[in-house]
Design an enzyme around this catalytic site. Structure first.
Site, PDB file in Angstrom:
ATOM      1  N   ARG A 176      31.311  34.326  56.599  1.00 41.42           N
ATOM      2  CA  ARG A 176      31.610  33.447  55.346  1.00 41.42           C
ATOM      3  C   ARG A 176      32.497  32.220  55.870  1.00 41.42           C
ATOM      4  NH1 ARG A 176      28.214  35.508  53.006  1.00 41.42           N
ATOM      5  NH2 ARG A 176      28.538  36.960  51.070  1.00 41.42           N
ATOM      6  N   GLU A 181      30.579  26.125  49.218  1.00 39.10           N
ATOM      7  CA  GLU A 181      29.074  25.984  49.415  1.00 39.10           C
ATOM      8  C   GLU A 181      28.646  25.745  47.867  1.00 39.10           C
ATOM      9  OE1 GLU A 181      27.447  29.472  50.721  1.00 39.10           O
ATOM     10  OE2 GLU A 181      27.884  29.441  52.714  1.00 39.10           O
ATOM     11  N   HIS A 222      23.118  28.386  54.528  1.00 39.77           N
ATOM     12  CA  HIS A 222      23.259  29.886  54.124  1.00 39.77           C
ATOM     13  C   HIS A 222      21.878  30.405  54.117  1.00 39.77           C
ATOM     14  CE1 HIS A 222      26.225  32.733  52.039  1.00 39.77           C
ATOM     15  NE2 HIS A 222      25.125  33.396  52.831  1.00 39.77           N
TER      16      HIS A 222
HETATM   17  P1  NAP Z   1      30.306  45.476  57.619  1.00 36.39           P
HETATM   18  O1  NAP Z   1      29.530  46.285  58.048  1.00 36.39           O
HETATM   19  O2  NAP Z   1      31.405  45.801  56.738  1.00 36.39           O
HETATM   20  O3  NAP Z   1      31.294  44.929  59.096  1.00 36.39           O
HETATM   21  C1  NAP Z   1      32.268  43.941  58.811  1.00 36.39           C
HETATM   22  C2  NAP Z   1      32.896  44.067  60.107  1.00 36.39           C
HETATM   23  O4  NAP Z   1      34.215  43.027  60.102  1.00 36.39           O
HETATM   24  C3  NAP Z   1      33.466  45.466  60.848  1.00 36.39           C
HETATM   25  O5  NAP Z   1      33.281  45.412  62.248  1.00 36.39           O
HETATM   26  C4  NAP Z   1      34.790  45.182  60.478  1.00 36.39           C
HETATM   27  O6  NAP Z   1      35.761  46.120  61.404  1.00 36.39           O
HETATM   28  C5  NAP Z   1      35.375  43.836  60.647  1.00 36.39           C
HETATM   29  N1  NAP Z   1      36.503  43.434  59.869  1.00 36.39           N
HETATM   30  C6  NAP Z   1      36.726  43.403  58.731  1.00 36.39           C
HETATM   31  N2  NAP Z   1      37.911  42.711  58.344  1.00 36.39           N
HETATM   32  C7  NAP Z   1      38.352  42.322  59.451  1.00 36.39           C
HETATM   33  C8  NAP Z   1      39.542  41.809  59.867  1.00 36.39           C
HETATM   34  N3  NAP Z   1      40.488  41.471  58.937  1.00 36.39           N
HETATM   35  N4  NAP Z   1      39.770  41.486  61.356  1.00 36.39           N
HETATM   36  C9  NAP Z   1      38.785  41.844  62.191  1.00 36.39           C
HETATM   37  N5  NAP Z   1      37.601  42.351  61.896  1.00 36.39           N
HETATM   38  C10 NAP Z   1      37.314  42.559  60.355  1.00 36.39           C
HETATM   39  O7  NAP Z   1      29.492  44.162  57.098  1.00 36.39           O
HETATM   40  P2  NAP Z   1      28.367  43.708  57.671  1.00 36.39           P
HETATM   41  O8  NAP Z   1      27.143  44.222  56.743  1.00 36.39           O
HETATM   42  O9  NAP Z   1      28.066  43.483  58.855  1.00 36.39           O
HETATM   43  O10 NAP Z   1      28.499  41.977  56.802  1.00 36.39           O
HETATM   44  C11 NAP Z   1      29.548  41.362  57.138  1.00 36.39           C
HETATM   45  C12 NAP Z   1      29.511  40.004  56.333  1.00 36.39           C
HETATM   46  O11 NAP Z   1      28.675  39.307  56.786  1.00 36.39           O
HETATM   47  C13 NAP Z   1      29.575  40.326  55.129  1.00 36.39           C
HETATM   48  O12 NAP Z   1      30.481  40.757  54.298  1.00 36.39           O
HETATM   49  C14 NAP Z   1      28.960  39.076  54.415  1.00 36.39           C
HETATM   50  O13 NAP Z   1      30.198  38.330  53.846  1.00 36.39           O
HETATM   51  C15 NAP Z   1      28.551  38.189  55.618  1.00 36.39           C
HETATM   52  N6  NAP Z   1      27.007  38.025  55.521  1.00 36.39           N
HETATM   53  C16 NAP Z   1      26.552  36.850  55.409  1.00 36.39           C
HETATM   54  C17 NAP Z   1      25.048  36.406  55.313  1.00 36.39           C
HETATM   55  C18 NAP Z   1      24.482  35.219  55.493  1.00 36.39           C
HETATM   56  O14 NAP Z   1      23.637  35.014  54.882  1.00 36.39           O
HETATM   57  N7  NAP Z   1      25.056  34.296  56.431  1.00 36.39           N
HETATM   58  C19 NAP Z   1      24.160  37.617  55.135  1.00 36.39           C
HETATM   59  C20 NAP Z   1      24.751  38.959  55.418  1.00 36.39           C
HETATM   60  C21 NAP Z   1      26.015  38.932  55.424  1.00 36.39           C
HETATM   61  P3  NAP Z   1      37.114  46.790  61.049  1.00 36.39           P
HETATM   62  O15 NAP Z   1      36.941  47.270  59.594  1.00 36.39           O
HETATM   63  O16 NAP Z   1      37.360  47.807  61.906  1.00 36.39           O
HETATM   64  O17 NAP Z   1      38.110  45.619  61.131  1.00 36.39           O
HETATM   65  C1  8YV Z   2      22.831  36.092  50.548  1.00 37.38           C
HETATM   66  C2  8YV Z   2      24.660  37.020  52.005  1.00 37.38           C
HETATM   67  O1  8YV Z   2      22.387  34.797  50.808  1.00 37.38           O
HETATM   68  O2  8YV Z   2      24.306  39.287  51.659  1.00 37.38           O
HETATM   69  C3  8YV Z   2      25.191  38.428  51.688  1.00 37.38           C
HETATM   70  O3  8YV Z   2      26.266  38.503  51.786  1.00 37.38           O
HETATM   71  O4  8YV Z   2      25.669  36.167  52.287  1.00 37.38           O
HETATM   72  C4  8YV Z   2      23.466  36.672  51.983  1.00 37.38           C
HETATM   73  O5  8YV Z   2      22.507  37.476  52.406  1.00 37.38           O
HETATM   74  C5  8YV Z   2      23.817  36.129  49.290  1.00 37.38           C
HETATM   75  O6  8YV Z   2      24.456  37.176  49.241  1.00 37.38           O
HETATM   76  C6  8YV Z   2      22.613  35.898  48.044  1.00 37.38           C
HETATM   77  O7  8YV Z   2      22.712  34.593  47.593  1.00 37.38           O
END
Ligand code: NAP
Ligand code: 8YV
Length: 319
Positions: free
Chosen positions: A233, A262, A280
């Site tokens: 994010r 965004e 994104h």
């Molecule tokens: P997840 O499985 O919950 O993993 C989150 C990771 O972040 C864990 O390793 C957690 O470890 C760590 N974390 C959380 N808070 C933290 C902190 N304060 N300091 C250090 N580490 C921290 O989530 P995920 O499914 O991998 O997804 C992660 C994030 O990616 C989503 O929440 C979303 O915002 C973003 N995302 C973006 C896109 C995109 O389109 N660009 C797509 C999908 C997801 P600990 O709990 O041990 O700290």
């Molecule tokens: C999507 C994401 O683009 O899953 C997330 O957290 O950031 C992306 O996969 C978004 O959530 C939907 O627009």
């Protein structure tokens, strides 16, 4: 005959969600944001579930007195007021796992594009400069010999790490809890990891604790060969500090798929040198967005059939 549960689709949600729900629930639609007075009291009083993309705040929740479940399209659910939902016994679901591979693939593509400047190399060819001026300049940076630190090693971070293994780079990570199942070096602090690596990939959620944690100090610690990739994010990065660091050569390059506000991208980042900026798109393939839509629909269907959501977020109660 039993009445079908009513589900409200708020704003733009991938149409496949409605197609999957059609027949099993009664669908109602409204533009986002949902505000008091937007729905007639009768309709508002009959809605038991909502499907949303990214945001549903406490005011929206308060509009629906019989709401049982909020199904979010996206694994990140920072725009849904989970505290307000939890206080009212409303379940929130998200779309974990089904997008891990796509987002991890994008992170690797963004890393290589940022380091090796492939988008600029392609533009060089298309503009006829290869023919007119000769070869595209050698990239100053290379992935060879890099030490990559993952800020976040959850579902997606782990898939990024697994892909990085194939590139022969050193891999380490920072999270709050060390992962017993991960064969990578653990750094208990973000600044400690930034000092130890030259490449950082951020894939952490938007929470109060992650706000602008990638700041001037962390960027300086990455150093003049430093590369920052953010697929989590925009909230996590101090964008002014990043633009300044790129201008000053405090770090070498940055690849960003996400931004604080965004779809607005700050002018300073657009002007900054050595950036690769994406709108994104990390999960944005038809197959992956369809899988996310299916999970939104399946959460709602499972809830209404059995009282058990498939992928509830940890903050809200189940059943
Ligand atoms: P997840 O499985 O919950 O993993 C989150 C990771 O972040 C864990 O390793 C957690 O470890 C760590 N974390 C959380 N808070 C933290 C902190 N304060 N300091 C250090 N580490 C921290 O989530 P995920 O499914 O991998 O997804 C992660 C994030 O990616 C989503 O929440 C979303 O915002 C973003 N995302 C973006 C896109 C995109 O389109 N660009 C797509 C999908 C997801 P600990 O709990 O041990 O700290
Ligand atoms: C999507 C994401 O683009 O899953 C997330 O957290 O950031 C992306 O996969 C978004 O959530 C939907 O627009």
């Amino acid at each position: 005959m039993q009445e079908k549960p009513k589900v409200l689709i708020v704003g733009k949600v991938r149409e496949r969600v409605a197609e999957r729900l059609d027949g099993d629930v009664e669908l109602v639609r409204c533009n986002a944001p949902l505000e008091p007075g937007k729905l007639s009291p009768d309709v508002a009083d009959s809605i038991r579930g909502v499907a949303v993309t990214g945001s549903f705040d406490a005011q929206a929740i308060a509009c629906l007195p019989k709401l049982e479940i909020i199904a979010n399209f996206g694994v990140g659910y920072d725009g849904v007021d989970v505290r307000a939902a939890a206080a009212l016994g409303i379940v929130v679901t998200n779309t974990p796992d089904v997008l891990n591979d796509e987002v991890a693939d994008t992170a690797i593509a963004l890393l290589l594009n940022t380091i090796r400047r492939f988008p600029e190399a392609e533009a060089w060819l298309r503009e006829g400069r290869w023919e007119r001026s000769g070869p595209f300049p050698l990239s100053k940076l290379s992935l060879r010999g890099r030490s990559v630190g993952l800020y976040g090693l959850g579902r997606i971070g782990l898939e990024i790490a697994r892909r990085l293994e194939g590139f022969g780079v050193t891999i380490s990570y920072h999270t709050r809890q060390r992962r017993a199942d991960a064969p990578y070096q653990y750094h208990p602090t973000l600044i400690g990891m930034a000092e130890a690596v030259d490449t950082m990939i951020a894939i952490v959620p938007k929470t109060p604790e992650t706000y602008k944690t990638i700041d001037a100090e962390v960027l300086a610690a990455l150093g003049p060969d430093g590369v920052l990739i953010n697929v989590g994010r925009g909230w996590t990065v101090d964008e002014d500090a990043l633009a300044t660091a790129l201008e000053a050569g405090t770090i070498a390059a940055a690849g960003l798929d996400v931004f604080q506000d965004e779809p607005h991208v700050p002018g300073a980042l657009l002007r900054a040198p050595n950036t690769c900026l994406l709108p994104h798109v990390a999960s944005a393939s038809v197959a992956t967005r369809d899988a996310m839509a299916d999970l939104v629909a399946d959460n709602l269907l499972s809830w209404f059939r059995s009282g058990r959501p498939l992928t509830p977020v940890p903050e809200t109660p189940v059943g």
